[in-house]
Write a protein that holds these residues in place. Structure first.
Motif: not given
Length: 138
Positions: A10-18
């Protein structure tokens, strides 16, 4: 437990989601040993961003992540345009692993040709639970 190993791409820019997705999988009994998110969160806690990574740190991250894909039975691909996650998913597809994509934007030819795709994280996780149960029943 489910004893199925999943890699979250997943995208490290959306770490919370990951991290939310990884936590949900672990709570359901999946094994998610590759914690690239924890490594990224630890860097961010020190005020560092992806662009600050040295060549050596980048190679270390790549080696760690691809070892995680190699060890996995399945990859849950949060398809949000992350080049790294797209690469990891292609790598997993080439290795014959189950890749389950989440997203509706169809950002690349890999997005458009992903055979298993859901609109929501929860739907993809439910699908993985079904697959794990089927594998366990064999």
């Amino acid at each position: 437990g489910i004893a199925m190993i999943v890699f979250v791409a997943g995208p490290s820019k959306d770490l919370d989601r990951c991290i939310r997705v990884r936590t949900a999988l672990i709570r359901l009994g999946f094994l998610v040993p590759c914690d690239w998110m924890g490594r990224m969160a630890e860097r961010r806690d020190r005020g560092l961003v992806d662009a600050d990574m040295t060549d050596e740190e980048n190679m270390d991250a790549r080696t760690y992540d691809l070892a995680g894909v190699d060890a996995a039975d399945a990859v849950l691909w949060l398809d949000e345009g992350s080049r790294g996650a797209t690469f990891e998913s292609g790598y997993a597809t080439n290795a014959g692993k189950l890749v389950v994509a989440v997203g509706t934007e169809m950002l690349s030819l890999y997005s458009r040709t992903a055979p298993i795709r859901f609109a929501k994280d929860s739907e993809a996780i439910e699908y993985l639970v079904m697959v794990a149960r089927e594998r366990g029943a064999r």
